[in-house]
Design a protein around this motif. Structure first.
Motif, PDB file in Angstrom:
ATOM      1  N   HIS A  70      -1.108   4.499  -6.399  1.00 10.76           N
ATOM      2  CA  HIS A  70       0.063   4.943  -7.145  1.00 10.76           C
ATOM      3  C   HIS A  70       0.992   5.800  -6.290  1.00 10.76           C
ATOM      4  CE1 HIS A  70      -1.359   3.259 -10.890  1.00 10.76           C
ATOM      5  NE2 HIS A  70      -2.552   3.756 -10.636  1.00 10.76           N
ATOM      6  N   ILE A  71       0.438   6.460  -5.274  1.00 10.10           N
ATOM      7  CA  ILE A  71       1.299   7.158  -4.311  1.00 10.10           C
ATOM      8  C   ILE A  71       2.180   6.127  -3.608  1.00 10.10           C
ATOM      9  CG2 ILE A  71       1.322   8.454  -2.146  1.00 10.10           C
ATOM     10  CD1 ILE A  71      -1.280   9.817  -3.106  1.00 10.10           C
ATOM     11  N   GLY A  72       1.556   5.065  -3.122  1.00  9.79           N
ATOM     12  CA  GLY A  72       2.317   4.003  -2.465  1.00  9.79           C
ATOM     13  C   GLY A  72       3.317   3.355  -3.401  1.00  9.79           C
ATOM     14  N   ARG A  73       2.921   3.140  -4.656  1.00  8.55           N
ATOM     15  CA  ARG A  73       3.805   2.482  -5.623  1.00  8.55           C
ATOM     16  C   ARG A  73       5.054   3.323  -5.899  1.00  8.55           C
ATOM     17  NH1 ARG A  73       4.037   1.669 -11.568  1.00  8.55           N
ATOM     18  NH2 ARG A  73       4.637  -0.510 -11.944  1.00  8.55           N
ATOM     19  N   ALA A  74       4.898   4.644  -5.945  1.00  6.28           N
ATOM     20  CA  ALA A  74       6.066   5.508  -6.161  1.00  6.28           C
ATOM     21  C   ALA A  74       7.087   5.315  -5.049  1.00  6.28           C
ATOM     22  CB  ALA A  74       5.626   6.969  -6.242  1.00  6.28           C
ATOM     23  N   TYR A  75       6.606   5.276  -3.823  1.00  4.26           N
ATOM     24  CA  TYR A  75       7.529   5.147  -2.695  1.00  4.26           C
ATOM     25  C   TYR A  75       8.189   3.772  -2.649  1.00  4.26           C
ATOM     26  CZ  TYR A  75       5.979   9.614  -0.770  1.00  4.26           C
ATOM     27  OH  TYR A  75       5.709  10.949  -0.581  1.00  4.26           O
ATOM     28  N   ILE A  76       7.413   2.700  -2.891  1.00  7.24           N
ATOM     29  CA  ILE A  76       8.040   1.385  -2.769  1.00  7.24           C
ATOM     30  C   ILE A  76       8.988   1.108  -3.929  1.00  7.24           C
ATOM     31  CG2 ILE A  76       6.144   0.452  -1.384  1.00  7.24           C
ATOM     32  CD1 ILE A  76       5.248  -1.135  -3.815  1.00  7.24           C
ATOM     33  N   HIS A  77       8.729   1.701  -5.097  1.00  6.20           N
ATOM     34  CA  HIS A  77       9.659   1.478  -6.198  1.00  6.20           C
ATOM     35  C   HIS A  77      10.957   2.240  -5.985  1.00  6.20           C
ATOM     36  CE1 HIS A  77       7.131  -0.493  -9.591  1.00  6.20           C
ATOM     37  NE2 HIS A  77       6.995  -1.089  -8.418  1.00  6.20           N
ATOM     38  N   VAL A  78      10.896   3.414  -5.377  1.00  5.63           N
ATOM     39  CA  VAL A  78      12.150   4.079  -5.004  1.00  5.63           C
ATOM     40  C   VAL A  78      12.883   3.223  -3.974  1.00  5.63           C
ATOM     41  CG1 VAL A  78      13.187   6.099  -3.915  1.00  5.63           C
ATOM     42  CG2 VAL A  78      11.361   6.402  -5.581  1.00  5.63           C
ATOM     43  N   GLU A 104      -1.783  -0.828   3.746  1.00  3.81           N
ATOM     44  CA  GLU A 104      -1.086  -1.811   4.569  1.00  3.81           C
ATOM     45  C   GLU A 104       0.062  -2.490   3.823  1.00  3.81           C
ATOM     46  OE1 GLU A 104      -3.810  -4.661   6.103  1.00  3.81           O
ATOM     47  OE2 GLU A 104      -5.121  -3.180   7.009  1.00  3.81           O
ATOM     48  N   ALA A 105      -0.241  -2.998   2.622  1.00  2.00           N
ATOM     49  CA  ALA A 105       0.771  -3.747   1.879  1.00  2.00           C
ATOM     50  C   ALA A 105       1.964  -2.859   1.540  1.00  2.00           C
ATOM     51  CB  ALA A 105       0.166  -4.326   0.608  1.00  2.00           C
ATOM     52  N   TRP A 106       1.696  -1.651   1.113  1.00  2.47           N
ATOM     53  CA  TRP A 106       2.770  -0.732   0.744  1.00  2.47           C
ATOM     54  C   TRP A 106       3.633  -0.415   1.961  1.00  2.47           C
ATOM     55  CZ3 TRP A 106      -1.611  -1.497  -1.676  1.00  2.47           C
ATOM     56  CH2 TRP A 106      -1.655  -1.425  -3.070  1.00  2.47           C
ATOM     57  N   SER A 107       2.999  -0.195   3.101  1.00  6.63           N
ATOM     58  CA  SER A 107       3.758   0.069   4.333  1.00  6.63           C
ATOM     59  C   SER A 107       4.687  -1.094   4.650  1.00  6.63           C
ATOM     60  CB  SER A 107       2.803   0.300   5.508  1.00  6.63           C
ATOM     61  OG  SER A 107       2.067   1.494   5.336  1.00  6.63           O
ATOM     62  N   SER A 108       4.203  -2.321   4.450  1.00  2.00           N
ATOM     63  CA  SER A 108       5.020  -3.499   4.752  1.00  2.00           C
ATOM     64  C   SER A 108       6.242  -3.561   3.842  1.00  2.00           C
ATOM     65  CB  SER A 108       4.182  -4.770   4.599  1.00  2.00           C
ATOM     66  OG  SER A 108       3.127  -4.796   5.550  1.00  2.00           O
ATOM     67  N   TYR A 109       6.057  -3.247   2.563  1.00  5.63           N
ATOM     68  CA  TYR A 109       7.214  -3.246   1.659  1.00  5.63           C
ATOM     69  C   TYR A 109       8.239  -2.202   2.087  1.00  5.63           C
ATOM     70  CZ  TYR A 109       5.494  -6.561  -1.793  1.00  5.63           C
ATOM     71  OH  TYR A 109       5.090  -7.708  -2.425  1.00  5.63           O
ATOM     72  N   LEU A 110       7.764  -1.053   2.532  1.00  6.62           N
ATOM     73  CA  LEU A 110       8.705  -0.018   2.963  1.00  6.62           C
ATOM     74  C   LEU A 110       9.461  -0.443   4.215  1.00  6.62           C
ATOM     75  CD1 LEU A 110       6.515   3.116   2.220  1.00  6.62           C
ATOM     76  CD2 LEU A 110       8.596   2.429   1.020  1.00  6.62           C
TER      77      LEU A 110
END
Length: 834
Positions: free
Chosen positions: A514-522, A551-557
């Motif tokens: 959910h930490i990653g999700r907050a960043y990618i949704h912003v 990994e996946a969240w980093s890629s979206y960012l």
């Protein structure tokens, strides 16, 4: 003797000297084939160096130990903590040298540490030397992605090449061997050369295996027993015979290391292990397992699980593999955690259905965190079947809710919706509880992905109330994220407050996903609405996701950073980000769409390359999708490329425009409607600023708003619709400054249609500085050719395929009228191109 390595030693010593005296550090990536002499080189460097040196190595286990190389160096248990501890140590005592060996075997958490250190090495007074076998890095190897990302001026790449014929002759002469023949057979591999020369007899063995076995055949049975024991327990073992140990050490096959002994070279260990009979191998793994279990308080769960698996001790695997998985997950090594759960399931036997379902759900989650979507979905489907068989309706409903998220990440939106709603129907028939709260939040997420404001808010608020009532923090976090993201997409700035609260709660509870999700949704909302005052979220998010191993969240960012760079005129950087994502293996469909549309738009706007291969692939990936996240980037990119190429725009907008209007998605409708306006079709639709002002006819005010957001191309695109000369001239000047040739040509034609003739032509293609008419990309490639890089190295540096680099090199040679790469560099210098 250490031959033909003087330049390597010089580079290492120079780097060590620089970190002692300068504020920054250096990273040396040392590659080479197995047996190429990387360890021998570093041992010589260590012997000659008077700096403080820490040494760690990765293990050749089936499932690597989390943070294996750092086990003897630091006590921290998370990648970002390890990196922080090493950084603090180096700053307290500048000049630290850290050697990390055999990173081709590295676990995910170890690679995260390397990535963190590499990206920040310019501010760390330390020398990090990382070795790997370049011949064992297949296309999808996780280390390959890290190597592609690390390309700052503080990163050096060295390769230990095989020994030359002359060097082998020098080594062979004292042994009375034929050096030329030895070089022919060994191909100059230092380890093979050494083993042959250490063996008995005059014949040259045909393989490394023959050389090693010939050498150990001279040892006694006790020493042989020691070698066999150590071969199955890398890297350490406590051999059963002290006498045999002395002989093995004296023979040079083993060396003393902290905690025991190890083979001097991994090829020798593999040779000995492969020579074991199945019965002997089984016996030795059982012996190692008993030894480990005698001290359970000190036993490494990864090692116990490894040897229990090899020993056929299924009951022990069932106990220790989940423990190893939990430890790996806690250290950010989610890929290794997934592998340990898979090991536990393989050895589970007739496990009760509920316990097996729990293992499957945990494996599914770890696979989900590491982009192993197919495996994640398969494991969860099996768990659902088991929950249904035993009548566990709450568990089945919760698993269906989780399956919806997994399917969505795999691009299966319709299946995801069906799974989520099946779970919701099941749970609504039960007393309200945490599972129903999660299902409501999942339904809110479904509406968010459709960009429907009413549905997102209704189910998000239901989920929030129920989650707070039952004390379910992860659902509180998830639903706050849904609500806040929808508000940002709708142009409501208060949404960022919801996301800030969601992030704070997730951080407090350690909810990494959910930490990653907050960043990618912003990142999603920021790039959709061009709200680049939120850019700090993107920068913080990249650090946080790297630290947590997401990994996946980093890629979206990275994808959202590419879009930001495109919008703000940094097109080279945008293309580089997009290509790095496209070179990675098996990204999620949405992630690939985001990268393809950025790459396609850079090409279309410059007019130097064909954008349609990228945009056609993006269209294929978006086919059948009903969510604007998938459709909108593709429609907008293809419509703009069509406008630039003089092709019909309406057919590219098609259903996506109707979909955006249906859901009242004002962040999408404005952009698509303006592309229609540029081709003479006006439509009244809801839109966010600056599109609202733009569609209202005040293009100068809209352009000013775009400039305030740092989006020069969008400002020029607004002015391209101006009805008068001043606005069109301003658009032309901006397009010319950006190198947007096709758009500049369109505006030039509009100015001429007004009867104007004194139109500035902008930069000419053929200039004194580029008489060969090389493209920008060809000049980049040529500069790297001049540095002596191969096509493979250039491909890694520029995030291109080797085939693409080959085409660029061929074009360069043709345009410069030369036959060889060296001549191309010299001719470019003569012409002043470089």
């Amino acid at each position: 003797m250490l031959l033909e390595r003087s330049e390597h030693l010089r580079v290492l010593h120079a780097a060590a000297d620089s970190v002692r005296t300068g504020p920054g550090g250096a990273l040396v990536l040392l590659g080479g084939e197995a047996g190429g002499g990387k360890t021998a080189l570093l041992r010589r460097f260590r012997a000659e160096c008077d700096s403080r040196l820490l040494w760690g190595a990765c293990d050749p286990l089936f499932t690597p130990r989390p943070l294996g190389p750092f086990q003897e160096i630091v006590t921290e248990s998370r990648p970002h903590e390890v990196a922080a501890a090493l950084t603090a140590d180096a700053r307290a005592r500048p000049g630290l040298i850290l050697v990390l060996e055999d990173l081709h075997w590295a676990d995910e958490a170890t690679l995260d540490v390397l990535s963190l250190l590499g990206r920040r090495i310019e501010g760390i007074p330390a020398l990090v030397v990382a070795t790997y076998r370049s011949d064992e890095l297949e296309r999808g190897h996780p280390l390959r992605r890290i190597l592609g990302e690390l390309h700052s001026g503080s990163v050096r790449r060295l390769t230990v090449e095989p020994l030359s014929r002359d060097a082998v002759c020098v080594l062979a002469e004292p042994h009375g061997r034929d050096g030329a023949e030895l070089h022919r057979v060994t191909r100059g591999n230092p380890f093979f050369v050494t083993e042959v020369l250490a063996g008995a007899g005059d014949e040259v063995p045909l393989t490394v295996r023959d050389a090693v076995l010939s050498r150990i055949a001279r040892l006694g049975p006790e020493a042989m027993a020691v070698l066999e024991a150590v071969s199955v327990a890398p890297p350490y073992a406590v051999p059963p015979s002290a006498g045999g140990l002395d002989e093995a050490l004296h023979a040079g096959m083993l060396e003393s290391v902290p905690g025991g002994v190890a083979f001097r070279h991994e090829l020798a260990r593999i040779t000995v292990e492969e020579s074991l009979t199945p019965h002997r191998r089984l016996h030795l793994h059982r012996w190692v397992l008993r030894t480990l279990l005698e001290q359970p308080g000190d036993a490494d769960p990864s090692r116990v699980a490894h040897h229990a698996d090899a020993a056929g001790a299924a009951a022990t695997v069932r106990i220790w593999a989940p423990i190893a998985a939990e430890q790996a997950a806690a250290r950010g090594a989610h890929r290794e955690a997934a592998a340990q759960y898979a090991r536990a399931l393989r050895n589970a036997g007739p496990l009760p259905a509920a316990e097996r379902a729990t293992l499957l759900e945990r494996r599914s989650y770890e696979c989900y965190l590491t982009e192993q979507t197919t495996e994640s979905v398969a494991a969860l489907r099996e768990a659902i079947r088991l929950r249904r068989e035993i009548g566990d309706r709450p568990g089945e409903g919760a698993a269906l809710t989780a399956l919806a998220r997994r399917l969505w990440c795999g691009g299966l939106s319709d299946e995801a919706t069906r799974a989520g709603r099946a779970g919701l129907r099941l749970l609504e028939g039960l007393p309200p509880g945490p599972e129903l709260a999660e299902a409501y939040s999942s339904e809110s997420s479904t509406w968010l992905n459709l960009e429907s404001y009413p549905g997102t808010m209704e189910y998000g608020e239901r989920a929030l109330r129920l989650a707070e009532e039952h004390g379910v923090p992860d659902v509180v976090v998830h639903s706050l994220n849904n609500i806040g993201t929808m508000q940002l997409l709708a142009g409501e700035p208060e949404g960022i407050g919801k996301l800030e609260r969601s992030l704070a709660l997730a951080d407090r509870a350690g909810l990494e996903e959910h930490i990653g999700r907050a960043y990618i949704h912003v990142g999603w909302a920021m790039t959709r609405t061009r709200a680049y005052h939120l850019l700090s979220w993107l920068e913080r998010g990249m650090d946080a996701c790297e630290d947590l191993g997401l990994e996946a969240w980093s890629s979206y960012l990275v994808a959202y950073r590419a879009r930001h760079r495109l919008d703000t005129g940094r097109w080279d950087d945008a293309a580089r980000d997009a290509r790095s994502l496209l070179r990675s293996t098996g990204p999620a469909p949405l992630l690939r769409i985001l990268a393809l549309t950025v790459a396609g738009l850079v090409a279309a706007r410059r007019g130097a390359e064909d954008p349609w291969p990228d945009l056609d692939e993006a269209r294929e990936l978006a086919k059948g999708q009903s969510e604007l996240q998938y459709c909108a980037p593709v429609a907008a990119a293809r419509a703009e490329a069509a406008w630039l190429a003089g092709r019909p725009v309406e057919e590219e907008l098609g259903e996506t425009f109707e979909l955006a209007v249906h859901w009242q998605a004002a962040g999408v409708t404005g952009e698509l409607a303006w592309l229609r306006v540029l081709t003479g079709t006006e439509t009244a639709v809801p839109a966010l600023e600056p599109y609202r002002t733009q569609l209202g006819g005040d293009v100068e005010a809209a352009a000013q708003q775009w400039r305030a957001r740092g989006c020069p191309y969008d400002a020029a695109l607004a002015l391209a619709g101006a009805p008068h000369e001043a606005g069109l001239r301003a658009a032309l000047a901006e397009f010319q400054r950006l190198g947007a040739g096709p758009a500049a040509a369109i505006v030039t034609r509009r100015l001429r249609s007004l009867g104007l003739r004194d139109i500035p032509r902008g930069p000419q293609r053929r200039t004194r500085n580029n008489p060969a008419e090389l493209t920008r990309r060809e000049i980049e490639v040529l500069a790297l050719i001049r540095q002596g890089m191969s096509n493979v190295e250039i491909a890694e540096r520029l995030f291109l395929s080797t085939k693409t680099v080959h085409h660029h090199v061929s074009a360069i040679l043709r345009k410069l009228g030369v036959a060889r790469r060296g001549q191309a560099a010299a001719e470019a210098v003569r012409l002043g191109v470089l």
